[in-house]
Write a protein that holds these residues in place. Sequence first.
Motif, mmCIF file in Angstrom:
data_model
loop_
_atom_site.group_PDB
_atom_site.id
_atom_site.type_symbol
_atom_site.label_atom_id
_atom_site.label_comp_id
_atom_site.label_asym_id
_atom_site.label_seq_id
_atom_site.Cartn_x
_atom_site.Cartn_y
_atom_site.Cartn_z
ATOM 1 N N UNK A 1 -122.934 -36.419 -32.022
ATOM 2 C CA UNK A 1 -121.761 -35.793 -32.628
ATOM 3 C C UNK A 1 -120.744 -36.875 -32.975
ATOM 4 N N UNK A 2 -120.125 -36.726 -34.145
ATOM 5 C CA UNK A 2 -119.029 -37.624 -34.512
ATOM 6 C C UNK A 2 -118.090 -36.884 -35.437
ATOM 7 N N UNK A 3 -116.852 -37.326 -35.426
ATOM 8 C CA UNK A 3 -115.874 -36.803 -36.363
ATOM 9 C C UNK A 3 -115.916 -37.649 -37.627
ATOM 10 N N UNK A 4 -115.804 -36.991 -38.757
ATOM 11 C CA UNK A 4 -115.817 -37.672 -40.038
ATOM 12 C C UNK A 4 -115.004 -36.848 -41.030
ATOM 13 N N UNK A 5 -114.867 -37.340 -42.208
ATOM 14 C CA UNK A 5 -114.173 -36.587 -43.256
ATOM 15 C C UNK A 5 -115.148 -36.292 -44.382
ATOM 16 N N UNK A 6 -114.796 -35.352 -45.217
ATOM 17 C CA UNK A 6 -115.627 -35.062 -46.385
ATOM 18 C C UNK A 6 -115.635 -36.275 -47.337
ATOM 19 N N UNK A 7 -114.548 -37.013 -47.378
ATOM 20 C CA UNK A 7 -114.507 -38.227 -48.201
ATOM 21 C C UNK A 7 -115.558 -39.221 -47.727
ATOM 22 N N UNK A 8 -115.646 -39.401 -46.420
ATOM 23 C CA UNK A 8 -116.638 -40.328 -45.877
ATOM 24 C C UNK A 8 -118.055 -39.811 -46.132
ATOM 25 N N UNK A 9 -118.245 -38.508 -46.050
ATOM 26 C CA UNK A 9 -119.552 -37.918 -46.336
ATOM 27 C C UNK A 9 -119.936 -38.157 -47.799
ATOM 28 N N UNK A 10 -118.962 -38.041 -48.684
ATOM 29 C CA UNK A 10 -119.238 -38.267 -50.102
ATOM 30 C C UNK A 10 -119.580 -39.729 -50.369
ATOM 31 N N UNK B 1 -119.749 -26.570 -44.979
ATOM 32 C CA UNK B 1 -119.705 -25.906 -43.683
ATOM 33 C C UNK B 1 -121.031 -25.647 -43.007
ATOM 34 N N UNK B 2 -122.139 -25.935 -43.659
ATOM 35 C CA UNK B 2 -123.441 -25.733 -43.034
ATOM 36 C C UNK B 2 -123.653 -26.819 -41.984
ATOM 37 N N UNK B 3 -124.297 -26.475 -40.884
ATOM 38 C CA UNK B 3 -124.580 -27.482 -39.864
ATOM 39 C C UNK B 3 -125.654 -28.436 -40.371
ATOM 40 N N UNK B 4 -125.702 -29.634 -39.803
ATOM 41 C CA UNK B 4 -126.724 -30.593 -40.194
ATOM 42 C C UNK B 4 -128.103 -30.047 -39.860
ATOM 43 N N UNK C 1 -128.142 -32.587 -51.929
ATOM 44 C CA UNK C 1 -127.939 -31.148 -51.730
ATOM 45 C C UNK C 1 -127.581 -30.851 -50.278
ATOM 46 N N UNK C 2 -128.225 -31.540 -49.356
ATOM 47 C CA UNK C 2 -127.924 -31.340 -47.940
ATOM 48 C C UNK C 2 -126.497 -31.740 -47.582
ATOM 49 N N UNK C 3 -126.037 -32.862 -48.112
ATOM 50 C CA UNK C 3 -124.659 -33.291 -47.833
ATOM 51 C C UNK C 3 -123.653 -32.315 -48.437
ATOM 52 N N UNK C 4 -123.930 -31.791 -49.610
ATOM 53 C CA UNK C 4 -123.019 -30.795 -50.173
ATOM 54 C C UNK C 4 -122.975 -29.561 -49.277
ATOM 55 N N UNK C 5 -124.129 -29.112 -48.831
ATOM 56 C CA UNK C 5 -124.162 -27.963 -47.918
ATOM 57 C C UNK C 5 -123.333 -28.237 -46.661
ATOM 58 N N UNK C 6 -123.463 -29.434 -46.112
ATOM 59 C CA UNK C 6 -122.696 -29.768 -44.901
ATOM 60 C C UNK C 6 -121.206 -29.856 -45.194
ATOM 61 N N UNK C 7 -120.835 -30.398 -46.346
ATOM 62 C CA UNK C 7 -119.413 -30.444 -46.706
ATOM 63 C C UNK C 7 -118.850 -29.041 -46.824
ATOM 64 N N UNK D 1 -116.335 -32.090 -37.643
ATOM 65 C CA UNK D 1 -117.322 -32.549 -36.671
ATOM 66 C C UNK D 1 -118.693 -32.475 -37.316
ATOM 67 N N UNK D 2 -119.394 -33.575 -37.266
ATOM 68 C CA UNK D 2 -120.751 -33.661 -37.794
ATOM 69 C C UNK D 2 -121.685 -33.829 -36.602
ATOM 70 N N UNK D 3 -122.596 -32.890 -36.426
ATOM 71 C CA UNK D 3 -123.528 -32.922 -35.296
ATOM 72 C C UNK D 3 -124.907 -33.320 -35.802
ATOM 73 N N UNK D 4 -125.202 -34.608 -35.688
ATOM 74 C CA UNK D 4 -126.484 -35.142 -36.129
ATOM 75 C C UNK D 4 -127.473 -35.017 -34.963
ATOM 76 N N UNK D 5 -128.556 -34.236 -35.122
ATOM 77 C CA UNK D 5 -129.482 -34.034 -34.001
ATOM 78 C C UNK D 5 -130.170 -35.318 -33.536
ATOM 79 N N UNK D 6 -130.158 -36.358 -34.355
ATOM 80 C CA UNK D 6 -130.797 -37.621 -33.987
ATOM 81 C C UNK D 6 -129.810 -38.665 -33.477
#
Length: 167
Positions: free
Chosen positions: A121-130, A62-65, A54-60, A113-118
Amino acid sequence: MTQQIRNMYDFHVWANQTMLTHLKKLGKDVYTREIQSVFPTVSKVIAHIYVVDAGWLDMMQGKSMNEAMTDSVQLTADAESKSMEELEMMYVQLSERFKAYLDEQASLEETIVLDNPYAGVRETSRAEMLLQVVNHGTYHRGNITAMLRQMGHASVMTEYGLYWYAG
């Protein structure tokens, strides 16, 4: 590439459902039995996979991590309080949300841009997130297999190669 990624997500849904079907046959006692393992119960692993999906879908979408992680606290409590059958229905609803989202996308390859607080920051794609969603689920279904064996029960195969022939 989008169809291959979608197929991997469909595999993830199939594998989760295959595992849940097997767990229902083993019963609530096995699902909720506390053991010394990576997770204290199989039910907590199932809830964890759901919450992270559910969290990854939210981020895909547009929600921040940070927001997704904050939301996961309440979602975890909700998911862990559900019966196996209730959580199974939650998985079905989440997969329908995922599939509707995927059907709307012309491409999953755009860079975000995916901003992981731990980890930073890195650039990624929604495909890679999936692919991360699928990989994460595979990892934890392996945990469930080990936990079931530890309790004296066989697991069920949920590997991608078997998915090719299921259906």
